[in-house]
Design an enzyme around this catalytic site. Structure first.
Site, PDB file in Angstrom:
ATOM      1  N   CYS A 135       0.847  -1.206   0.000  1.00  0.00           N
ATOM      2  CA  CYS A 135       0.000   0.000   0.000  1.00  0.00           C
ATOM      3  C   CYS A 135       0.874   1.246   0.000  1.00  0.00           C
ATOM      4  O   CYS A 135       1.468   1.591   1.027  1.00  0.00           O
ATOM      5  CB  CYS A 135      -0.920  -0.005   1.220  1.00  0.00           C
ATOM      6  SG  CYS A 135      -1.864   1.512   1.420  1.00  0.00           S
ATOM      7  N   CYS A 138      -0.433   4.088   2.274  1.00  0.00           N
ATOM      8  CA  CYS A 138      -0.197   3.837   3.696  1.00  0.00           C
ATOM      9  C   CYS A 138       1.255   4.118   4.090  1.00  0.00           C
ATOM     10  O   CYS A 138       1.523   4.640   5.172  1.00  0.00           O
ATOM     11  CB  CYS A 138      -0.516   2.383   4.033  1.00  0.00           C
ATOM     12  SG  CYS A 138      -2.130   1.803   3.495  1.00  0.00           S
ATOM     13  N   ASP A 139       2.205   3.748   3.225  1.00  0.00           N
ATOM     14  CA  ASP A 139       3.608   3.690   3.649  1.00  0.00           C
ATOM     15  C   ASP A 139       4.562   4.605   2.893  1.00  0.00           C
ATOM     16  O   ASP A 139       5.762   4.621   3.190  1.00  0.00           O
ATOM     17  CB  ASP A 139       4.108   2.241   3.518  1.00  0.00           C
ATOM     18  CG  ASP A 139       3.327   1.281   4.393  1.00  0.00           C
ATOM     19  OD1 ASP A 139       2.838   1.717   5.449  1.00  0.00           O
ATOM     20  OD2 ASP A 139       3.197   0.101   4.014  1.00  0.00           O
TER      21      ASP A 139
END
Length: 401
Positions: A135, A138-139
């Site tokens: 993701c 997300c990261d």
């Protein structure tokens, strides 16, 4: 039972939230169960949202927040829970969660979506969260001014690669195909080719992940020569497709060989009253707009199912007297004549209850009792079929009564 609902939705992505909105708006007592704290499903892990019709300026998380608020505004109840088991009865379904909580519902809508597919290469699981990610949204901020690898060449992979260029100093896309060939739509390919931070390694796959505590090397394999190369990087993002979340439904509903749920045109599964919406079902296009459409379809279908089943339960199966069920159609003259005669026969005085079923509107009941022609008469005693007559004569009707 306090945990009893008309409709229970499993999954809080766009399909589940749209189903909640439409079901609640139809005055059905509706609950949605989502495993994660954040609603929105896989969509909420993306950033860009430029192809949802009529919405020109929003992000994916913002759109999902709007879906959630819209569903809640009509009364959808939302709880955090992981469903482990679905028990199907004749009408009421029992849903069990990982925490041991039981819910009952007249209809169930499965909208669990699909999760990122793992490559299964050495080091992948070991370095998950330590440089291996599925993701970008997300990261990505963990890789500011660092060099990362993206494995995959479909829409998701290239879109995520483009997003990563906002953070990373360099993004290298590993493509299994020959140079210039990718699975992503042309618009994504063109953007990737024009981005100075993106480079490509063709005819290659990820063979292994290495590092000392954190990822520092991607071992690449050329699919044509078999040659392996150590490629230095700080992170590896894997986007090679998705796997449907249907483990808890194995043996309950019909699935494809790949684990997707099979549905009919009303998105009903092989189990009456259990529906599937969004990426979890076997379908041609998996987009937010099609997931939302699925949600609306399942909610409408579930509402019709509940109405039909409740009427049948109350007026036929639970009736104290014998029931004469007349299957008719407004387009069939003989069936209209039959129902007219029955209505004039004062059946109540003979201890018989008359129930009329329009075969066009109530296909489920017609199919259940294998009614293929009208007019057809069923005599139900104590909830069971005592006699069935197709194209009954006046004499046969008298004898049946």
């Amino acid at each position: 039972m306090s945990n009893a609902y008309d409709v229970l939705i499993i999954g809080g992505g766009p399909a589940g939230l749209a189903a909640g909105l439409y079901a609640s708006r139809s005055k059905l007592n509706t609950i949605l169960l989502e495993t994660n704290s954040q609603l929105g499903g896989q969509v909420s892990t993306y950033h860009e949202m430029e192809n949802y019709p009529g919405v020109l300026d929003t992000t994916a998380p913002e759109l999902m927040d709007n879906f959630k608020e819209h569903a809640k505004s009509f009364g959808t109840k939302i709880e955090k829970a992981e469903v482990q088991e679905v028990e199907t009865g004749d009408f009421i379904k029992t849903i069990k969660t990982k925490d041991g909580i039981k819910y009952q519902a007249k209809s169930v809508i499965v909208a669990t979506g699909a999760e990122p597919r793992r490559l299964g290469v050495p080091g992948e699981e070991e370095f998950k969260g330590k440089g291996v990610s599925y993701c970008a949204t997300c990261d990505a901020d963990f890789f500011v001014d660092l060099e990362v690898v993206v494995v995959g060449n479909g829409n998701s992979a290239i879109e995520e690669a483009l997003y990563l260029t906002k953070f990373a100093s360099k993004v290298t896309v590993i493509v299994i195909h020959d140079q210039g060939t990718m699975d992503a739509d042309k618009i994504y390919q063109e953007r990737a080719y024009q981005n100075d931070k993106i480079e490509f390694v063709w005819n290659s796959t990820l063979e292994e992940v290495k590092g000392e505590g954190l990822v520092d090397t991607a071992v690449l394999k050329n699919v044509k020569t078999g040659e392996k190369t150590d490629f230095s990087c700080d992170g590896i993002f894997i986007f090679i497709g998705r796997v449907p979340r249907t483990d808890f439904l194995e043996g309950i509903v019909d699935l494809t060989d790949n684990g997707y749920i099979k549905t009919n045109d009303k998105l009903e599964t092989s189990v009456p009253g259990v529906y599937a919406a969004g990426d979890v079902r076997n379908k041609f296009l998996r987009q937010v707009v099609t997931a939302a459409a699925d949600g609306a379809t399942t909610a409408a279908a579930a509402g019709g199912y509940i109405e039909e089943e409740e009427y049948w339960q109350e007026n036929v199966l639970e009736a104290e007297e014998d029931v004469l069920v007349a299957f008719w159609s407004p387009t069939n003259e003989e069936s209209l004549k039959m129902t007219g005669k029955l209505e004039n026969m004062d059946l109540e005085a003979k201890g018989v209850k008359l129930v009329k079923i329009d075969t066009y509107k109530n296909t489920r009941i017609s199919n259940r009792y294998d009614v293929t022609e009208v007019p057809t008469l069923l005599k139900i005693e104590d909830g069971e079929v005592a006699e069935k007559i197709t194209q009954p004569t006046e004499t046969e009707i008298e004898e049946l009564i």
